[in-house]
Scaffold this motif. Structure first.
Motif, PDB file in Angstrom:
ATOM      1  N   GLN A   1      52.859  50.550  23.003  1.00 40.07           N
ATOM      2  CA  GLN A   1      52.564  50.522  24.771  1.00 40.07           C
ATOM      3  C   GLN A   1      51.652  49.308  24.066  1.00 40.07           C
ATOM      4  O   GLN A   1      50.777  49.142  23.683  1.00 40.07           O
ATOM      5  CB  GLN A   1      51.461  51.654  25.122  1.00 40.07           C
ATOM      6  N   VAL A   2      52.040  48.410  25.732  1.00 43.99           N
ATOM      7  CA  VAL A   2      51.057  47.046  26.062  1.00 43.99           C
ATOM      8  C   VAL A   2      49.463  47.947  26.865  1.00 43.99           C
ATOM      9  O   VAL A   2      49.049  48.097  27.457  1.00 43.99           O
ATOM     10  CB  VAL A   2      51.319  46.602  26.949  1.00 43.99           C
ATOM     11  N   PRO A   3      48.776  47.454  25.971  1.00 47.62           N
ATOM     12  CA  PRO A   3      47.092  47.669  26.730  1.00 47.62           C
ATOM     13  C   PRO A   3      46.903  46.973  27.627  1.00 47.62           C
ATOM     14  O   PRO A   3      47.035  45.772  27.941  1.00 47.62           O
ATOM     15  CB  PRO A   3      46.544  47.703  25.023  1.00 47.62           C
ATOM     16  N   VAL A   4      45.976  47.509  28.187  1.00 48.23           N
ATOM     17  CA  VAL A   4      45.595  46.451  29.896  1.00 48.23           C
ATOM     18  C   VAL A   4      44.177  47.085  30.052  1.00 48.23           C
ATOM     19  O   VAL A   4      43.965  47.423  29.314  1.00 48.23           O
ATOM     20  CB  VAL A   4      46.644  47.007  30.687  1.00 48.23           C
ATOM     21  N   VAL A   5      43.854  45.272  30.709  1.00 49.36           N
ATOM     22  CA  VAL A   5      42.743  45.662  30.912  1.00 49.36           C
ATOM     23  C   VAL A   5      42.492  45.670  32.763  1.00 49.36           C
ATOM     24  O   VAL A   5      42.605  44.230  32.967  1.00 49.36           O
ATOM     25  CB  VAL A   5      41.420  44.540  30.147  1.00 49.36           C
ATOM     26  N   GLN A   6      41.738  46.195  33.308  1.00 56.80           N
ATOM     27  CA  GLN A   6      41.128  45.990  34.856  1.00 56.80           C
ATOM     28  C   GLN A   6      40.478  45.184  34.890  1.00 56.80           C
ATOM     29  O   GLN A   6      39.681  45.186  33.991  1.00 56.80           O
ATOM     30  CB  GLN A   6      41.161  47.284  35.635  1.00 56.80           C
ATOM     31  N   SER A   7      40.840  44.665  36.160  1.00 55.42           N
ATOM     32  CA  SER A   7      39.421  43.603  37.460  1.00 55.42           C
ATOM     33  C   SER A   7      39.308  43.795  38.129  1.00 55.42           C
ATOM     34  O   SER A   7      41.027  44.324  39.175  1.00 55.42           O
ATOM     35  CB  SER A   7      38.790  41.625  36.361  1.00 55.42           C
ATOM     36  N   GLY A   8      38.297  43.469  38.505  1.00 55.13           N
ATOM     37  CA  GLY A   8      38.637  43.226  40.631  1.00 55.13           C
ATOM     38  C   GLY A   8      38.032  44.442  41.036  1.00 55.13           C
ATOM     39  O   GLY A   8      37.333  45.768  40.779  1.00 55.13           O
ATOM     40  N   GLY A   9      38.046  44.360  41.586  1.00 54.99           N
ATOM     41  CA  GLY A   9      37.800  46.102  43.087  1.00 54.99           C
ATOM     42  C   GLY A   9      35.675  45.303  43.531  1.00 54.99           C
ATOM     43  O   GLY A   9      35.712  44.674  43.798  1.00 54.99           O
ATOM     44  N   GLY A  10      35.765  46.377  44.061  1.00 56.04           N
ATOM     45  CA  GLY A  10      34.365  46.561  44.710  1.00 56.04           C
ATOM     46  C   GLY A  10      33.743  47.140  46.086  1.00 56.04           C
ATOM     47  O   GLY A  10      34.571  47.788  46.528  1.00 56.04           O
ATOM     48  N   LEU A  11      32.843  46.145  46.830  1.00 57.64           N
ATOM     49  CA  LEU A  11      32.656  47.439  48.515  1.00 57.64           C
ATOM     50  C   LEU A  11      33.254  45.727  49.151  1.00 57.64           C
ATOM     51  O   LEU A  11      32.732  44.806  49.275  1.00 57.64           O
ATOM     52  CB  LEU A  11      31.077  47.314  47.860  1.00 57.64           C
ATOM     53  N   VAL A  12      33.734  46.416  50.019  1.00 55.33           N
ATOM     54  CA  VAL A  12      34.616  46.172  51.261  1.00 55.33           C
ATOM     55  C   VAL A  12      34.142  46.212  52.513  1.00 55.33           C
ATOM     56  O   VAL A  12      33.908  48.037  52.389  1.00 55.33           O
ATOM     57  CB  VAL A  12      36.227  44.636  51.449  1.00 55.33           C
ATOM     58  N   GLN A  13      34.086  45.544  53.775  1.00 55.92           N
ATOM     59  CA  GLN A  13      33.845  46.366  55.213  1.00 55.92           C
ATOM     60  C   GLN A  13      35.349  46.704  55.741  1.00 55.92           C
ATOM     61  O   GLN A  13      35.692  46.444  54.735  1.00 55.92           O
ATOM     62  CB  GLN A  13      33.030  45.033  56.067  1.00 55.92           C
ATOM     63  N   PRO A  14      35.317  47.445  56.772  1.00 55.36           N
ATOM     64  CA  PRO A  14      36.578  47.816  56.466  1.00 55.36           C
ATOM     65  C   PRO A  14      37.859  46.498  58.143  1.00 55.36           C
ATOM     66  O   PRO A  14      36.258  45.734  58.092  1.00 55.36           O
ATOM     67  CB  PRO A  14      36.136  48.592  58.268  1.00 55.36           C
ATOM     68  N   GLY A  15      38.378  46.676  57.085  1.00 55.64           N
ATOM     69  CA  GLY A  15      39.713  45.991  57.432  1.00 55.64           C
ATOM     70  C   GLY A  15      39.274  44.251  56.715  1.00 55.64           C
ATOM     71  O   GLY A  15      39.462  43.386  56.903  1.00 55.64           O
ATOM     72  N   GLY A  16      38.089  43.404  55.988  1.00 59.30           N
ATOM     73  CA  GLY A  16      38.501  43.268  54.936  1.00 59.30           C
ATOM     74  C   GLY A  16      39.329  43.199  53.652  1.00 59.30           C
ATOM     75  O   GLY A  16      40.217  44.431  53.652  1.00 59.30           O
ATOM     76  N   SER A  17      39.530  42.435  52.411  1.00 56.87           N
ATOM     77  CA  SER A  17      40.095  42.524  51.250  1.00 56.87           C
ATOM     78  C   SER A  17      39.573  42.249  50.049  1.00 56.87           C
ATOM     79  O   SER A  17      38.320  42.166  50.028  1.00 56.87           O
ATOM     80  CB  SER A  17      40.551  40.891  51.437  1.00 56.87           C
ATOM     81  N   LEU A  18      40.005  43.088  48.999  1.00 55.51           N
ATOM     82  CA  LEU A  18      39.977  43.108  47.577  1.00 55.51           C
ATOM     83  C   LEU A  18      41.324  42.698  46.567  1.00 55.51           C
ATOM     84  O   LEU A  18      42.356  42.735  47.383  1.00 55.51           O
ATOM     85  CB  LEU A  18      39.598  44.195  47.428  1.00 55.51           C
ATOM     86  N   SER A  19      40.861  42.059  45.449  1.00 57.26           N
ATOM     87  CA  SER A  19      41.609  42.251  44.797  1.00 57.26           C
ATOM     88  C   SER A  19      41.501  42.611  43.592  1.00 57.26           C
ATOM     89  O   SER A  19      39.891  42.700  43.077  1.00 57.26           O
ATOM     90  CB  SER A  19      42.312  40.744  44.184  1.00 57.26           C
ATOM     91  N   LEU A  20      42.638  43.415  42.859  1.00 54.32           N
ATOM     92  CA  LEU A  20      43.065  44.386  41.468  1.00 54.32           C
ATOM     93  C   LEU A  20      43.180  43.042  40.589  1.00 54.32           C
ATOM     94  O   LEU A  20      44.545  43.070  40.990  1.00 54.32           O
ATOM     95  CB  LEU A  20      43.294  45.703  41.592  1.00 54.32           C
ATOM     96  N   SER A  21      43.438  43.375  39.079  1.00 58.05           N
ATOM     97  CA  SER A  21      44.090  42.589  38.412  1.00 58.05           C
ATOM     98  C   SER A  21      44.101  43.577  37.440  1.00 58.05           C
ATOM     99  O   SER A  21      43.085  44.215  36.753  1.00 58.05           O
ATOM    100  CB  SER A  21      43.454  41.059  37.636  1.00 58.05           C
ATOM    101  N   CYS A  22      45.376  43.342  36.801  1.00 57.00           N
ATOM    102  CA  CYS A  22      45.915  43.887  35.093  1.00 57.00           C
ATOM    103  C   CYS A  22      46.154  42.757  34.292  1.00 57.00           C
ATOM    104  O   CYS A  22      47.361  42.373  35.095  1.00 57.00           O
ATOM    105  CB  CYS A  22      46.621  45.465  35.701  1.00 57.00           C
ATOM    106  N   ALA A  23      46.361  42.686  33.112  1.00 62.60           N
ATOM    107  CA  ALA A  23      45.935  41.654  32.612  1.00 62.60           C
ATOM    108  C   ALA A  23      46.632  42.489  31.061  1.00 62.60           C
ATOM    109  O   ALA A  23      46.199  43.569  30.768  1.00 62.60           O
ATOM    110  CB  ALA A  23      45.254  40.969  32.072  1.00 62.60           C
ATOM    111  N   ALA A  24      47.082  41.936  30.487  1.00 58.92           N
ATOM    112  CA  ALA A  24      47.980  42.628  29.106  1.00 58.92           C
ATOM    113  C   ALA A  24      46.826  42.225  27.932  1.00 58.92           C
ATOM    114  O   ALA A  24      46.755  41.157  28.258  1.00 58.92           O
ATOM    115  CB  ALA A  24      49.231  42.480  28.694  1.00 58.92           C
TER     116      ALA A  24
END
Length: 127
Positions: A1-24
């Motif tokens: 299985q490929v181990p994965v590491v996540q990054s990103g997320g956080g706090l944002v106001q309604p209507g805002g944007s965020l990104s998440l990343s998943c790296a092998a």
């Protein structure tokens, strides 16, 4: 299985944007792997948000994120991102990426069929 590491997320106001990343991790790639994003909010069932199949480029999106979230995979198949736009108060949860060597359309697989999971990332939407 490929181990994965996540990054990103956080706090944002309604209507805002965020990104998440998943790296092998550990020099692995997502070749021949399906990758999915799930989310789990307190008191709710875990939900599949989006996924990419191993052999089909067409992504899957849950109805509640269609038109707002975009999943993508880099050409080297080492990172999968989830761009989240127009976030609403219904989106807060811990978001997890998951992957496994699955060869059918990613949406047919339940969460239990993904063997490798990221550590999770909190997404909070608040004024």
């Amino acid at each position: 299985q490929v181990p994965v590491v996540q990054s990103g997320g956080g706090l944002v106001q309604p209507g805002g944007s965020l990104s998440l990343s998943c790296a092998a991790a550990s020099g692995a790639t997502f070749y021949d792997h399906a990758i999915a994003w799930f989310r789990h909010a307190p008191g709710k069932e875990r939900e599949r948000v989006s996924c990419l199949s191993s052999h089909v480029d067409t992504p899957y999106y849950a109805d509640f994120v269609k038109g707002r979230f975009t999943i993508s995979r880099d050409g080297a198949k080492k990172t999968v991102s989830l761009q989240m736009y127009n976030l609403t108060p219904e989106d807060p949860a811990i978001y997890y990426c998951a992957t496994d060597r699955l060869d059918q359309t990613c949406s047919v697989y339940g969460a239990y069929e993904f063997g490798s999971w990221g550590q999770g990332a909190q997404v909070t939407v608040a004024s």
